[in-house]
Design a protein around this motif. Structure first.
Motif, PDB file in Angstrom:
ATOM      1  N   GLU A   1      -3.740   6.540  -5.289  1.00 43.75           N
ATOM      2  CA  GLU A   1      -2.828   6.028  -6.309  1.00 43.75           C
ATOM      3  C   GLU A   1      -1.583   6.900  -6.405  1.00 43.75           C
ATOM      4  OE1 GLU A   1      -2.793   4.414 -10.882  1.00 43.75           O
ATOM      5  OE2 GLU A   1      -4.357   5.811 -10.304  1.00 43.75           O
TER       6      GLU A   1
ATOM      7  N   LEU B   1       2.494   5.935  -5.477  1.00 44.46           N
ATOM      8  CA  LEU B   1       3.665   6.197  -6.325  1.00 44.46           C
ATOM      9  C   LEU B   1       4.706   7.017  -5.578  1.00 44.46           C
ATOM     10  CD1 LEU B   1       1.794   6.996  -9.655  1.00 44.46           C
ATOM     11  CD2 LEU B   1       3.298   5.040  -9.258  1.00 44.46           C
TER      12      LEU B   1
ATOM     13  N   SER C   1       6.791   5.167  -3.031  1.00 40.62           N
ATOM     14  CA  SER C   1       7.807   4.260  -3.562  1.00 40.62           C
ATOM     15  C   SER C   1       9.124   4.965  -3.863  1.00 40.62           C
ATOM     16  CB  SER C   1       7.280   3.579  -4.835  1.00 40.62           C
ATOM     17  OG  SER C   1       7.118   4.522  -5.887  1.00 40.62           O
TER      18      SER C   1
ATOM     19  N   MET D   1       7.924  10.437 -11.213  1.00 45.57           N
ATOM     20  CA  MET D   1       7.294   9.179 -10.825  1.00 45.57           C
ATOM     21  C   MET D   1       5.794   9.204 -11.140  1.00 45.57           C
ATOM     22  SD  MET D   1       7.727   6.146  -9.466  1.00 45.57           S
ATOM     23  CE  MET D   1       9.301   6.216  -8.583  1.00 45.57           C
TER      24      MET D   1
ATOM     25  N   GLY E   1       3.869   7.025 -13.916  1.00 43.61           N
ATOM     26  CA  GLY E   1       2.919   6.066 -13.374  1.00 43.61           C
ATOM     27  C   GLY E   1       1.484   6.327 -13.774  1.00 43.61           C
TER      28      GLY E   1
END
Length: 641
Positions: A520, A524, A527, A570, A574
């Protein structure tokens, strides 16, 4: 302990690219495999040619089991002769291309002729059913010939990655102790010569009876009495050979996989089980047929190539593509050149290769990739960003992320192409005849939260033993939870039956009581604009237990200025502030296996200990280690000033 369900699982939506006829057919087949597993495996095995039919379809349970007991077949007959007898002698079986520009095409008839000559040559050297042969070659035609000749004779064989060091090669060969080694003078990777025969000759106290050498690059070699030239040898023999009978549970392959510590493990696989299981899996994973050109991008030294590029492709009568060298050499567009040149329809690769292509950028309008109908992936977690990138640029393709291990000898978690829905990042569902679950540390099933991925029932292709290490086999795979095969992977099973494999046990970080998926966090990080590749590892921390450390490489012409703050922000936004990384390291390249997997254990050990402390084998790019150590030394020196 708090269990955190990754956002990409919570927010996942099924994407449909469905053929209704295929969907209905697969649904019936899947139900058949679950409700009547014996009937299912019998029906699949009956598609193939058997010298003697089995007495029982399945006996026993994990870890001691058998399939098709008392049945005899020859794997090579099913991969070659069966198609020739069906009128396919002149259809292409193998396409070969090298980074140097060499290329060749072999029909099924040509394949049969060369394989039979080689199998007769092996017999002349004393090789019989059950004897051991090691293959130390790159992805060249002679590698396929050698594998098929071993199947023809009934020899137990392994293939060893051509990029291994002499020490890594020696460890495997001395443990396996083959009669015969088949190797080459050398190969080229990224334009650099790798001398293979030299590595074999450097092995100390070796007692191999013969070394068969393919003159692949034209080196001048000084042969001794035990050295034989590949083509001079097989020229002495005729091309008629039906091969021997092999019982369905006898060893066919011993494949070495590197452990985190200690010596590599020799995974013992049944030749017949490997054939039957991967024949039907490849057919449905990739919607594979005889009209397809399948490119498995893995090296022959990894079992993935055997699963898809040999058994999967040839059992289904397809054309397989072997590529020798680096997929992005001599140009970054090499991958697309090959796809366009041969009109590749099915691709099986690793998520890291996709992220490498993302790094270079898609050459919009330059190449025609519309022939690609299915892209299958395995090897490490697939981040949703990479999934969506493929979906955008390979518009006609079904994307099938899968899960498997060397020990499973295939991918029991996957979708069926054009028959099941896709969830970006998911590894798919329990496939035909497979029974898996996600459980807690006591073995209780858990739904929609992370747990241990386990296998509940055997399937034909999965591991039967460890070579000469039965007690290690029982302890390592069946010593955690009684009656269950322990994969050492952490996964989530969602309400729709999709499995999300988050990584190895040590790739799930317990930060201040929160069990977080590195997958996960990596999604993030990926991206963030300018990130080419990333890896997150857990580093011991006195207060938090473990703390995330992020490693990234950047796209061309992207500055590292401010990247640490951007990545931290980020992750905090997130996941939460508690997940913020304690460090962000920008590296030129990640340490990887030849199949493209980032070696996260290496990153962790170098960060903590300053060097690799466990098994070093499986590293494709040794220079990355010294570069990484240099980056970390410079950071320490800079902080101390």
């Amino acid at each position: 302990m708090t269990y955190d369900l990754p956002n990409f699982v919570l927010n996942s939506k099924e994407i449909l690219r469905i053929d209704e006829k295929k969907r209905d057919e697969f649904k019936r087949l899947l139900e058949f495999s679950k409700n009547d597993p014996n009937g299912f495996w019998e029906s699949i095995a009956s598609d193939l040619v058997w010298r003697k039919k089995w007495d029982t379809v399945m006996e026993g349970r994990l870890p001691e089991f058998s399939f098709f007991k008392g049945g005899y077949l020859n794997v090579a007959e099913n991969l070659i002769d069966r198609h020739i007898e069906a009128g396919e002698a002149n259809r292409a079986a193998l396409i070969f291309e090298s980074e140097t520009g060499r290329s060749a095409v072999y029909t099924y008839a040509m394949l049969q002729s060369i394989v039979n000559k080689l199998s007769n040559a092996l017999r002349s050297l004393g090789v019989k059913k059950g004897d051991r042969v090691s293959i130390f070659l790159p992805n060249i035609p002679e590698t396929l010939f050698s594998v098929l000749a071993c199947y023809r004779v009934g020899a137990v064989f392994n293939t060893i990655f051509s990029g291994f060091s002499t020490q890594a090669l020696e460890n495997r060969l001395k443990h396996f102790n083959p009669m015969i080694i088949i190797t080459a003078d050398g190969t080229y990777r990224r334009g650099k010569l790798v001398e293979l025969k030299k590595k074999v000759d450097e092995i100390r106290d070796s007692n191999f009876e013969k070394i068969i050498v393919v003159k692949n690059v034209g080196l001048n070699l000084n042969f001794t009495e035990r050295d034989l030239d590949f083509y001079s040898l097989i020229a002495k023999f005729n091309d008629k050979d039906k091969g021997g009978d092999v019982e369905a549970n006898e060893p066919g392959i011993v494949f070495y996989t590197s452990g985190t510590t200690g010596k590599p493990k020799g995974v013992v696989l049944s030749g017949a089980g490997f054939l039957v299981n991967n024949y039907v899996y490849a057919k449905h994973h990739l919607d594979l047929s005889k009209s397809d050109v399948l490119w498995c991008t893995a090296d022959i030294g990894w079992l993935t190539m055997h699963i898809w590029g040999i058994i999967g492709a040839l059992a289904n009568g397809s054309t397989t593509l072997f590529y020798e060298g680096a997929i992005d050499y001599p140009s970054q567009d090499r991958f697309y050149e090959i796809v366009q040149k041969y009109k590749v329809t099915k691709i099986f690769t690793a998520p890291t290769l996709i992220r490498m292509l993302m790094k270079y950028g898609f050459p919009e309008g330059k190449y025609d990739v519309s022939s690609v109908r299915v892209i299958g992936l395995v090897g490490e977690p697939l981040n949703p960003e990479a999934w969506h990138w493929m979906n955008k640029h390979f518009r006609s393709a079904y994307i099938n992320n899968t899960w498997g291990q060397t020990e499973t000898a295939g991918t029991p978690l996957a979708g069926s192409a054009f028959a099941t829905g896709m969830k970006p990042g998911s590894s798919g569902i329990e496939f035909l005849g497979a029974s898996l679950d996600v459980v807690d540390d006591e073995g209780n099933p858990v739904l929609e939260r992370p747990g241990n991925l386990v296998i509940k029932k055997p399937f034909p292709m999965m591991i039967r033993d460890l070579w000469n290490e039965h007690e290690r086999f029982l302890k390592e795979y069946y010593g955690k939870l009684e009656g269950l095969y322990f994969t050492y992977d952490v996964a989530v099973k969602d309400k729709d039956g999709h499995f999300w494999v988050l990584g190895r046990n040590d790739d799930v970080i317990n930060v201040s009581g929160h069990r977080l998926s590195t997958m996960e966090m990596e999604s993030l990080v990926a991206s963030v604009n300018g990130i080419a590749e990333c890896a997150v590892v857990g580093i011991p921390d006195e207060i938090r237990g473990l703390t995330p450390v992020v490693f990234v490489s950047l796209k061309n012409d992207i500055s590292a200025t401010g990247i640490e703050e951007t990545i931290s922000k980020m992750i905090e936004e997130g996941i939460g502030k508690f997940a913020a990384p304690s460090d962000v390291i920008v590296v030129e390249e990640m340490p990887k296996t030849p199949s493209g997997k980032i070696l996260r254990r290496f990153l962790r050990e170098i960060y903590v200990y300053g060097d690799i402390v466990g098994d070093r084998t499986g590293l494709e790019n040794p220079a990355s280690i010294e570069k990484l150590k240099s980056v970390l030394r410079n950071r320490i020196e800079s902080r101390n000033k």
